[in-house]
Design an enzyme around this catalytic site. Sequence first.
Site, PDB file in Angstrom:
ATOM      1  N   SER A 209      15.868  18.460  27.170  1.00 10.79           N
ATOM      2  CA  SER A 209      17.101  17.664  27.137  1.00 10.79           C
ATOM      3  C   SER A 209      17.652  17.530  25.725  1.00 10.79           C
ATOM      4  O   SER A 209      18.830  17.260  25.546  1.00 10.79           O
ATOM      5  CB  SER A 209      16.841  16.277  27.712  1.00 10.79           C
ATOM      6  OG  SER A 209      16.055  15.511  26.836  1.00 10.79           O
TER       7      SER A 209
ATOM      8  N   HIS B  82      16.261  18.284  33.806  1.00  8.64           N
ATOM      9  CA  HIS B  82      17.495  18.987  33.425  1.00  8.64           C
ATOM     10  C   HIS B  82      17.536  20.425  33.906  1.00  8.64           C
ATOM     11  O   HIS B  82      18.448  21.170  33.559  1.00  8.64           O
ATOM     12  CB  HIS B  82      17.664  18.937  31.896  1.00  8.64           C
ATOM     13  CG  HIS B  82      17.794  17.537  31.402  1.00  8.64           C
ATOM     14  ND1 HIS B  82      19.003  16.879  31.287  1.00  8.64           N
ATOM     15  CD2 HIS B  82      16.846  16.635  31.047  1.00  8.64           C
ATOM     16  CE1 HIS B  82      18.800  15.649  30.865  1.00  8.64           C
ATOM     17  NE2 HIS B  82      17.494  15.469  30.710  1.00  8.64           N
TER      18      HIS B  82
ATOM     19  N   LYS C   2      20.359  13.088  38.017  1.00  8.90           N
ATOM     20  CA  LYS C   2      21.199  14.096  37.348  1.00  8.90           C
ATOM     21  C   LYS C   2      21.892  14.942  38.418  1.00  8.90           C
ATOM     22  O   LYS C   2      22.813  14.446  39.054  1.00  8.90           O
ATOM     23  CB  LYS C   2      20.335  14.867  36.356  1.00  8.90           C
ATOM     24  CG  LYS C   2      19.803  13.842  35.320  1.00  8.90           C
ATOM     25  CD  LYS C   2      18.809  14.335  34.379  1.00  8.90           C
ATOM     26  CE  LYS C   2      18.501  13.277  33.335  1.00  8.90           C
ATOM     27  NZ  LYS C   2      17.711  12.127  33.796  1.00  8.90           N
TER      28      LYS C   2
HETATM   29  N1  PMP Z   1      12.620  13.078  32.048  1.00 13.75           N
HETATM   30  C1  PMP Z   1      13.597  13.610  31.294  1.00 13.75           C
HETATM   31  C2  PMP Z   1      13.383  14.945  30.653  1.00 13.75           C
HETATM   32  C3  PMP Z   1      14.805  12.922  31.118  1.00 13.75           C
HETATM   33  O1  PMP Z   1      15.765  13.457  30.360  1.00 13.75           O
HETATM   34  C4  PMP Z   1      14.965  11.651  31.740  1.00 13.75           C
HETATM   35  C5  PMP Z   1      16.227  10.836  31.562  1.00 13.75           C
HETATM   36  N2  PMP Z   1      17.244  11.335  30.884  1.00 13.75           N
HETATM   37  C6  PMP Z   1      13.918  11.146  32.498  1.00 13.75           C
HETATM   38  C7  PMP Z   1      12.761  11.888  32.629  1.00 13.75           C
HETATM   39  C8  PMP Z   1      14.038   9.797  33.145  1.00 13.75           C
HETATM   40  O2  PMP Z   1      14.865   9.886  34.277  1.00 13.75           O
HETATM   41  P1  PMP Z   1      15.799   8.711  34.784  1.00 13.75           P
HETATM   42  O3  PMP Z   1      16.900   8.526  33.796  1.00 13.75           O
HETATM   43  O4  PMP Z   1      16.300   9.240  36.084  1.00 13.75           O
HETATM   44  O5  PMP Z   1      14.956   7.502  34.905  1.00 13.75           O
END
Ligand code: PMP
Length: 458
Positions: free
Chosen positions: A233, A261, A293
């Site tokens: 990410s 992602h 997402k």
């Molecule tokens: N893992 C990754 C790689 C993320 O980027 C995110 C959130 N951006 C999460 C886990 C956590 O997910 P959530 O926002 O749906 O709680």
Amino acid sequence: MTEERNLGGLSKTDREKLMQSLRAGRKTGRGHRAEPVRKSATKAQAFDFASLPEIKQMRMQMAAAEMIGIANPFFRAHDALAGATTRINGREHDNFASYNYLGLSGHPDVSGAAKRAIDDFGTSVSASRVVAGERPFHRDLEHALAELHGVEDSIVYVSGHATNVTTIGHLLGEGDLILTDALIHNSITEGARLAGAKRLNFPHGNLDALEAHLETHRHRHEHVLIAVEGLYSMDGDIPDLPRLIALKQRHGAWLLVDEAHSIGVLGARGYGIAEHFGIDPGAVELWMGTLSKTMASCGGYIAASSALCDYLRATAPGFVYSVGMAPPLAAAALAAIGVMKREPQRVARLKRNGHHFLKAARAAGLDTGPSDGYSVVPVMVGDSVRAAMLANALLEDGVNALPIIFPAVAENAARLRFFITSEHTAEQIDRAVHLTAQKLTALRESGVGLKTLMDGAR
Ligand code: PMP
């Protein structure tokens, strides 16, 4: 304004502390956490949160930003559905700050399914599934996710972050080892902390370093978990999954791939990094993903063997002691999977757009780091103040993209991060890239940035 309090209302001592913390950030590696602040509260102060050193430090940073006239680029209020475009303060913007990768949040089938679920089941299941019992959409969603990942079963939790924290925290313990890429998401490092296992980072994407860790440390630990992201990410690049599998097999380790992602993004149908590399999904012990997402909802999951999912369903604290997925959210995720499968052209469009963005950005002379040009493309700025100013300058011209600044990344890795969706047009992408290059050049030429701020404050 007195001599003593001339920097955004900061005292000389506070100002020097702020500068020290920013200078420290410039020298640290990626993913550096802010130094823990020494807790020296007196008994009287202990009841006043405002006197906590952590809160004082945060306020100092905000005051410094205000002093140099940088509007806070975070927590911007959107007045409408955020997709390829969004409305901020009543004005339309091209939006590069949402994970709505396939445009499914706001899709009529997805919203319709959520509304029907509310009519049939209400807005909440009102307790843990253990207590409140199952609803058809819970297992339907888990089966759909298992099928997507090509494994036996899955278990859905109410938050993606909590999925990693509770699963890793529960599955591993003292005496175990967790090996993480330096850019791994916070939810995985928090899970490791909860587990009490030893954790070692390897430099981002450096599987030679991972191999060296395995060779040196594997034999000292009962269980070893390697955790990577299917598409990072922060940097937007993809790990070498075939080599990771070979390594974990050779050394007897478990592999967790966080597909937050990459699901809906990689592979011809969007089935993720396994499809991208054409590998057998059964070779990975834990596929993790979020529903927030591509899936246009909220929640997270582990897709794995039935044995592991049954064990987690019976014992993982974040599942057993937390409410079941809310009806509209489960129904929305299920419907989103349906649209994704019926319309693979969305996945193809996202790929085209990601590659287009990357190519255009490189052609414009922007530093996109190691991004592979899918859903995430960073534009390296190397200075937190300048990254925030760039985001604000773009907003004025109708482009919403957010900075990632210290301490989320090291000061010299501060960047603007663009999230690409299947719904962006080539014109929107070209315009965003052109404006970014133009404004970043202007900011660099003016010399404005953290360095000038620090020099000015001396
Ligand atoms: N893992 C990754 C790689 C993320 O980027 C995110 C959130 N951006 C999460 C886990 C956590 O997910 P959530 O926002 O749906 O709680």
